[in-house]
Scaffold this active site. Sequence first.
Site, PDB file in Angstrom:
ATOM      1  N   HIS A 103      38.520  27.900  11.605  1.00 10.92           N
ATOM      2  CA  HIS A 103      38.798  29.323  11.409  1.00 10.92           C
ATOM      3  C   HIS A 103      37.692  30.219  11.942  1.00 10.92           C
ATOM      4  CE1 HIS A 103      41.794  28.347   7.933  1.00 10.92           C
ATOM      5  NE2 HIS A 103      42.305  28.162   9.119  1.00 10.92           N
ATOM      6  N   CYS A 111      33.971  38.186  22.214  1.00  5.01           N
ATOM      7  CA  CYS A 111      34.425  39.300  23.048  1.00  5.01           C
ATOM      8  C   CYS A 111      35.922  39.168  23.236  1.00  5.01           C
ATOM      9  CB  CYS A 111      33.713  39.294  24.401  1.00  5.01           C
ATOM     10  SG  CYS A 111      34.352  40.556  25.537  1.00  5.01           S
ATOM     11  N   CYS A 133      30.396  40.259  29.977  1.00  5.83           N
ATOM     12  CA  CYS A 133      31.218  41.078  30.871  1.00  5.83           C
ATOM     13  C   CYS A 133      30.951  42.570  30.743  1.00  5.83           C
ATOM     14  CB  CYS A 133      32.699  40.805  30.628  1.00  5.83           C
ATOM     15  SG  CYS A 133      33.327  41.453  29.046  1.00  5.83           S
ATOM     16  N   GLY A 169      38.119  20.878  -1.971  1.00  7.38           N
ATOM     17  CA  GLY A 169      37.993  22.293  -2.286  1.00  7.38           C
ATOM     18  C   GLY A 169      38.915  23.202  -1.518  1.00  7.38           C
ATOM     19  N   SER A 171      43.040  24.730  -1.160  1.00  8.17           N
ATOM     20  CA  SER A 171      44.289  24.926  -1.890  1.00  8.17           C
ATOM     21  C   SER A 171      45.434  24.130  -1.288  1.00  8.17           C
ATOM     22  CB  SER A 171      44.664  26.409  -1.918  1.00  8.17           C
ATOM     23  OG  SER A 171      45.009  26.859  -0.613  1.00  8.17           O
ATOM     24  N   ALA A 211      32.828  20.537  -7.157  1.00 13.03           N
ATOM     25  CA  ALA A 211      32.427  19.843  -5.933  1.00 13.03           C
ATOM     26  C   ALA A 211      30.989  19.370  -5.981  1.00 13.03           C
ATOM     27  CB  ALA A 211      32.645  20.757  -4.724  1.00 13.03           C
TER      28      ALA A 211
END
Length: 225
Positions: A103, A111, A133, A169, A171, A211
């Site tokens: 993610h 950019c 750029c 950990g 869902s 955890a």
Amino acid sequence: MDRIVVLTGAGVSAESGLGTFRDKDGLWTKYDLAEVATPEGFAADPAKVHAFYNARRKNALEAEVNAAHEALARLEAAGALIVTQNVDNLHERAGAKGVIHMHGELMRVLCAACGATWDAPREMAVGEACPNCDGGPTRPDIVWFGEIPYHMERIVDALEACELFVAIGTSGEVYPAAGFVEEARRAGAQTLEINLEATGGRFDRRILGPASAVVPQWVDEVLGA
């Protein structure tokens, strides 16, 4: 050691002080995700989006690694692959070297014009130019809703080759990660969930608890410590 793929979610970093997302007091109950976690939200109000991620970046930088991060770094050093849904850098700060951030990462900039990425400052602002750029807009290197997670081909290849898939950990509600356990099962892997409470996924085994307490115990078991 058996080939192990570990998927981590927000529950791994919760004990370090970073908020989870889908609990009753999670982050998505406090913000309109359409405004801060979509390309459309960024286009409509980039200053608001930058402020949201600047706060999250500050929180992540002030957080401390916990025993679960440290244990998983030991497991990775022994040959396991860590795939994380988290955008913090606590796995790396604990010593992990090759974490796959599906993610994206809070500590990186993207950019939108050329796709270049680089290390983020503590605070990002509207109008900063891309060093590659000289264009933009530049945005947090985060996979927003409606965008395709990173490294999916590599992750699927690892799931098809692994002998043990472990979800820690998370869902298990958000795809594509929610389907990882079934992909691993179809490939013949054993599956394990480590979480505060059981989710709906079809795992062969579950270990329930915080955890920072149960992950080190499990890693010691795997490594024969």
